[in-house]
Design a protein around this motif. Structure first.
Motif, PDB file in Angstrom:
ATOM      1  N   ALA A  81       0.833  -1.196   0.000  1.00 15.36           N
ATOM      2  CA  ALA A  81       0.000   0.000   0.000  1.00 15.36           C
ATOM      3  C   ALA A  81       0.870   1.250   0.000  1.00 15.36           C
ATOM      4  N   GLU A  82       0.500   2.235  -0.784  1.00 11.79           N
ATOM      5  CA  GLU A  82       1.295   3.438  -0.944  1.00 11.79           C
ATOM      6  C   GLU A  82       1.451   4.173   0.387  1.00 11.79           C
ATOM      7  N   GLY A  83       2.682   4.576   0.681  1.00 14.18           N
ATOM      8  CA  GLY A  83       2.950   5.356   1.876  1.00 14.18           C
ATOM      9  C   GLY A  83       3.149   4.552   3.144  1.00 14.18           C
ATOM     10  N   MET A  84       3.100   3.237   3.070  1.00 18.30           N
ATOM     11  CA  MET A  84       3.258   2.424   4.275  1.00 18.30           C
ATOM     12  C   MET A  84       4.703   2.435   4.772  1.00 18.30           C
ATOM     13  N   THR A  85       4.871   2.445   6.083  1.00 17.03           N
ATOM     14  CA  THR A  85       6.185   2.315   6.703  1.00 17.03           C
ATOM     15  C   THR A  85       6.368   0.859   7.134  1.00 17.03           C
ATOM     16  N   ARG A  86       7.539   0.334   6.914  1.00 14.63           N
ATOM     17  CA  ARG A  86       7.800  -1.049   7.299  1.00 14.63           C
ATOM     18  C   ARG A  86       7.707  -1.202   8.813  1.00 14.63           C
ATOM     19  N   GLU A  87       6.968  -2.194   9.246  1.00 11.95           N
ATOM     20  CA  GLU A  87       6.853  -2.473  10.670  1.00 11.95           C
ATOM     21  C   GLU A  87       7.837  -3.586  11.028  1.00 11.95           C
ATOM     22  N   ILE A  88       8.753  -3.277  11.921  1.00 16.69           N
ATOM     23  CA  ILE A  88       9.799  -4.217  12.321  1.00 16.69           C
ATOM     24  C   ILE A  88       9.466  -4.736  13.712  1.00 16.69           C
ATOM     25  N   LYS A  89       9.261  -6.037  13.809  1.00 16.10           N
ATOM     26  CA  LYS A  89       8.875  -6.635  15.085  1.00 16.10           C
ATOM     27  C   LYS A  89      10.100  -7.133  15.824  1.00 16.10           C
ATOM     28  N   VAL A  90      10.234  -6.680  17.066  1.00 22.31           N
ATOM     29  CA  VAL A  90      11.307  -7.120  17.954  1.00 22.31           C
ATOM     30  C   VAL A  90      10.642  -7.585  19.246  1.00 22.31           C
ATOM     31  N   ILE A  94       6.713  -3.225  18.122  1.00 17.78           N
ATOM     32  CA  ILE A  94       6.619  -2.894  16.707  1.00 17.78           C
ATOM     33  C   ILE A  94       7.269  -1.539  16.470  1.00 17.78           C
ATOM     34  N   ILE A  95       8.354  -1.539  15.714  1.00 15.38           N
ATOM     35  CA  ILE A  95       9.024  -0.292  15.343  1.00 15.38           C
ATOM     36  C   ILE A  95       8.524   0.102  13.955  1.00 15.38           C
ATOM     37  N   GLY A  96       7.934   1.284  13.857  1.00 17.44           N
ATOM     38  CA  GLY A  96       7.361   1.719  12.594  1.00 17.44           C
ATOM     39  C   GLY A  96       5.844   1.678  12.606  1.00 17.44           C
ATOM     40  N   GLY A  97       5.261   1.330  13.745  1.00 10.93           N
ATOM     41  CA  GLY A  97       3.814   1.288  13.866  1.00 10.93           C
ATOM     42  C   GLY A  97       3.253   2.625  14.328  1.00 10.93           C
ATOM     43  N   ASP A  98       2.033   2.601  14.854  1.00  9.81           N
ATOM     44  CA  ASP A  98       1.382   3.837  15.280  1.00  9.81           C
ATOM     45  C   ASP A  98       1.986   4.409  16.563  1.00  9.81           C
ATOM     46  N   GLU A  99       2.518   3.545  17.414  1.00 12.04           N
ATOM     47  CA  GLU A  99       3.073   3.993  18.689  1.00 12.04           C
ATOM     48  C   GLU A  99       4.584   4.191  18.596  1.00 12.04           C
ATOM     49  N   PRO A 100       5.111   5.266  19.182  1.00 12.28           N
ATOM     50  CA  PRO A 100       6.562   5.477  19.169  1.00 12.28           C
ATOM     51  C   PRO A 100       7.276   4.470  20.057  1.00 12.28           C
ATOM     52  N   VAL A 101       8.515   4.180  19.712  1.00 10.52           N
ATOM     53  CA  VAL A 101       9.331   3.239  20.477  1.00 10.52           C
ATOM     54  C   VAL A 101      10.490   4.008  21.104  1.00 10.52           C
ATOM     55  N   PHE A 102      10.786   3.687  22.358  1.00 15.00           N
ATOM     56  CA  PHE A 102      11.841   4.398  23.079  1.00 15.00           C
ATOM     57  C   PHE A 102      12.943   3.431  23.490  1.00 15.00           C
ATOM     58  N   ALA A 304       7.633  15.643  16.876  1.00 10.09           N
ATOM     59  CA  ALA A 304       6.783  16.503  16.058  1.00 10.09           C
ATOM     60  C   ALA A 304       7.139  16.391  14.578  1.00 10.09           C
ATOM     61  N   ALA A 305       8.412  16.087  14.291  1.00 13.80           N
ATOM     62  CA  ALA A 305       8.852  15.925  12.902  1.00 13.80           C
ATOM     63  C   ALA A 305       8.399  14.603  12.301  1.00 13.80           C
ATOM     64  N   GLY A 306       7.882  13.690  13.154  1.00 14.20           N
ATOM     65  CA  GLY A 306       7.364  12.420  12.658  1.00 14.20           C
ATOM     66  C   GLY A 306       8.215  11.210  12.944  1.00 14.20           C
ATOM     67  N   ALA A 307       9.201  11.340  13.838  1.00 15.27           N
ATOM     68  CA  ALA A 307      10.078  10.206  14.146  1.00 15.27           C
ATOM     69  C   ALA A 307       9.283   9.035  14.705  1.00 15.27           C
ATOM     70  N   ASN A 345       3.068  12.537  19.672  1.00 11.28           N
ATOM     71  CA  ASN A 345       2.858  11.543  18.614  1.00 11.28           C
ATOM     72  C   ASN A 345       1.374  11.421  18.255  1.00 11.28           C
ATOM     73  N   LYS A 346       0.508  11.444  19.262  1.00 14.26           N
ATOM     74  CA  LYS A 346      -0.932  11.356  19.000  1.00 14.26           C
ATOM     75  C   LYS A 346      -1.421  12.540  18.183  1.00 14.26           C
ATOM     76  N   LEU A 347      -0.913  13.723  18.477  1.00 12.32           N
ATOM     77  CA  LEU A 347      -1.299  14.914  17.724  1.00 12.32           C
ATOM     78  C   LEU A 347      -0.806  14.836  16.288  1.00 12.32           C
ATOM     79  N   VAL A 348       0.439  14.341  16.112  1.00 11.33           N
ATOM     80  CA  VAL A 348       1.011  14.217  14.766  1.00 11.33           C
ATOM     81  C   VAL A 348       0.217  13.214  13.947  1.00 11.33           C
ATOM     82  N   LYS A 349      -0.168  12.098  14.546  1.00 11.96           N
ATOM     83  CA  LYS A 349      -0.908  11.064  13.819  1.00 11.96           C
ATOM     84  C   LYS A 349      -2.277  11.557  13.359  1.00 11.96           C
ATOM     85  N   LYS A 350      -2.878  12.472  14.135  1.00 16.49           N
ATOM     86  CA  LYS A 350      -4.175  13.016  13.763  1.00 16.49           C
ATOM     87  C   LYS A 350      -4.098  13.862  12.492  1.00 16.49           C
ATOM     88  N   HIS A 351      -2.924  14.429  12.264  1.00 16.57           N
ATOM     89  CA  HIS A 351      -2.761  15.317  11.110  1.00 16.57           C
ATOM     90  C   HIS A 351      -1.930  14.671  10.005  1.00 16.57           C
TER      91      HIS A 351
END
Length: 351
Positions: A81-90, A94-102, A304-307, A345-351
Motif C-alpha cells: 500500500a502506498e505510503g506504508m512504513t515497514r513495521e519491524i517486530k522485535v 513494533i518499530i514503525g507502527g502507530d506507537e513510538p518506540v523508546f 513533532a517531525a514524525g520520528a 505523537n498522538k497529535l502528529v498522527k491526527k494530522h
C-alpha cells in the motif's frame, strides 16, 4: 526493477530470476497482494531491459533512478500500500507502527549492578528497548573503550549482563557491533544489532551484520549527506535484510565561531527519510546535542517531525558515567520525556 504480471506463474518468475542471474546480478523478490516485483542488485549497465520486457510473465522492466533502489518508496509502492512504513517486530515491540518506540540505557555497559539499576529505571519510565555499549568506538586510544575491548571473555560477560537485564525487565536489547569479528558473538545475545555512525561507510561490516538475520539499527555518519546515508543502507537490504531502523544522530556543525552543541541535529532528515524510503527512522538527541539540558526539547521536536521513536542515553547517576556523562539524563527525566512525546505523537498522527 522488473514488474511481473498479476497472473504470472511461478515458473515464469523463476525463469526471469534465472535470466537476471545469468547477467551477473542478484535479485530481490518482493511479493505484494496484487503483484510481484523483482529488484535487481548490481551494475545495471549490462541489463538488456528491452529483452526482459519481452519475457513471458513480465509486465514491465523499469529503471529506478535513486541509488537506494531496494529501500525506496518508488520500489515499495508497487508491491505494498502506498505510503506504508515497514513495521519491524522485535519481541512484542513494533518499530514503525502507530506507537513510538523508546530505546534507553547507558552509553557504555560499566558493571552488572549499574546496568540492572539503569534498566529498571528505564523500564519504569516507559522505555521498551535497552541499549548499552560493550564495544565503544572512541576518538582517543586512551579513553575507555568498553568492557569488550578487554577481551572475548569480558565481552561475553558484559553481553550476558545485557541479555539478563532484558529478560529480567522484559525489554529487547541492543548494542553496537564495532567490527566484523564481533558480529557472531554479539548476535548471540542481543535482539538488535547497531551499526554506529563511524562505521556507516563500512560496506563489509554492513553486509556481515545484515546476514545475521536480526534488525539493524543504522546510524547516520556525522559527515554524511542524506543520499549517502540512504545509499549505504542499501548494502544491508541487498543482503536480504530489510529490517533496517534508520537513526539520525546529528551532523558536523558548519561555520566559524563557537558551537553550542556536540553536533547539529538535522530534523529535516526525519520527513525526508519517511518520504524517500519505507523504513522507520528514529532520532538520537543525546549524541546530537551532547547536552542533557537539551534532550527534552529536541526529543519533542523529533517527535513533532514524525520520528518513529527515540534513542536516549540514561544513567541513574550521570556524573559517574564513564562515557558521555554530559549527555545522560536520569530515569525520572526520561519518564517525563516519554510521557510528553507520546502525547505529541498522538497529535502528529491526527494530522
Amino acid at each position: 526493477m522488473i514488474i511481473m504480471k498479476k497472473d504470472a506463474s511461478q515458473e515464469e518468475l523463476e525463469n526471469v530470476i534465472a535470466e537476471v542471474r545469468r547477467c551477473g546480478l542478484k535479485t530481490d523478490v518482493s511479493k505484494g497482494a496484487f503483484r510481484t516485483i523483482i529488484g535487481l542488485i548490481g551494475d545495471e549497465k549490462s541489463i538488456p531491459f528491452a529483452y526482459f520486457s519481452s519475457l513471458p510473465g513480465v509486465k514491465e522492466a523499469r529503471m529506478v533512478e535513486t541509488p537506494y533502489k531496494l529501500i525506496s518508496r518508488e520500489y515499495s509502492n508497487l508491491w505494498q500500500a502506498e505510503g506504508m512504513t515497514r513495521e519491524i517486530k522485535v519481541k512484542d515491540i513494533i518499530i514503525g507502527g502507530d506507537e513510538p518506540v523508546f530505546i534507553a540505557g547507558p552509553c557504555a555497559v560499566e558493571s552488572k549492578e549499574a546496568l540492572m539499576k539503569i534498566a529498571e529505571g528505564a523500564k519504569m519510565a516507559g522505555a521498551q528497548i535497552l541499549r548499552g555499549g560493550v564495544y565503544k568506538p572512541r576518538s582517543s586510544v586512551h579513553s575507555f573503550q568498553g568492557l569488550g575491548s578487554a577481551g572475548k571473555d569480558e565481552a561475553t560477560e558484559a553481553l550476558s549482563w545485557l541479555k539478563e537485564a532484558g529478560e529480567r525487565f522484559e525489554m529487547a536489547v541492543m548494542t553496537e557491533v564495532r567490527g566484523e569479528s564481533q558480529a557472531d558473538l554479539v548476535a548471540e545475545f542481543v535482539d538488535i544489532l547497531q551499526v554506529g555512525s563511524r562505521n556507516m561507510y563500512d560496506q563489509d561490516l554492513l553486509a556481515t551484520v545484515a546476514r545475521k538475520g536480526k534488525p539493524v539499527m543504522y546510524k547516520r555518519h556525522f559527515g554524511a549527506s542524506m543520499e549517502e546515508f540512504l545509499s549505504f543502507a542499501e548494502y544491508i537490504a541487498a543482503e536480504g535484510n530489510k529490517d533496517i531502523i534508520l537513526c539520525e544522530r546529528g551532523i558536523v556543525p558548519v561555520g566559524k565561531g563557537k558551537s553550542f552543541t556536540r553536533y547539529n541535529l538535522d530534523l529535516a532528515a526525519v520527513p525526508i527519510a519517511l518520504k524517500e524510503t519505507y523504513l522507520p527512522i528514529m532520532v538520537d538527541p543525546s549524541h546530537a546535542t551532547g547536552r542533557r539540558d537539551l534532550i527534552y526539547s529536541m526529543s519533542c521536536a523529533a517527535m513533532a517531525a514524525g520520528a518513529n521513536g527515540l534513542m536516549v542515553e540514561v544513567h541513574t547517576n550521570p556524573a559517574e558515567a564513564l562515557v558521555d556523562a554530559s549527555q545522560m539524563i536520569t530515569p525520572p527525566e526520561l519518564k517525563e520525556l516519554i510521557d510528553t512525546c507520546r502525547q505529541i505523537n498522538k497529535l502528529v498522527k491526527k494530522h
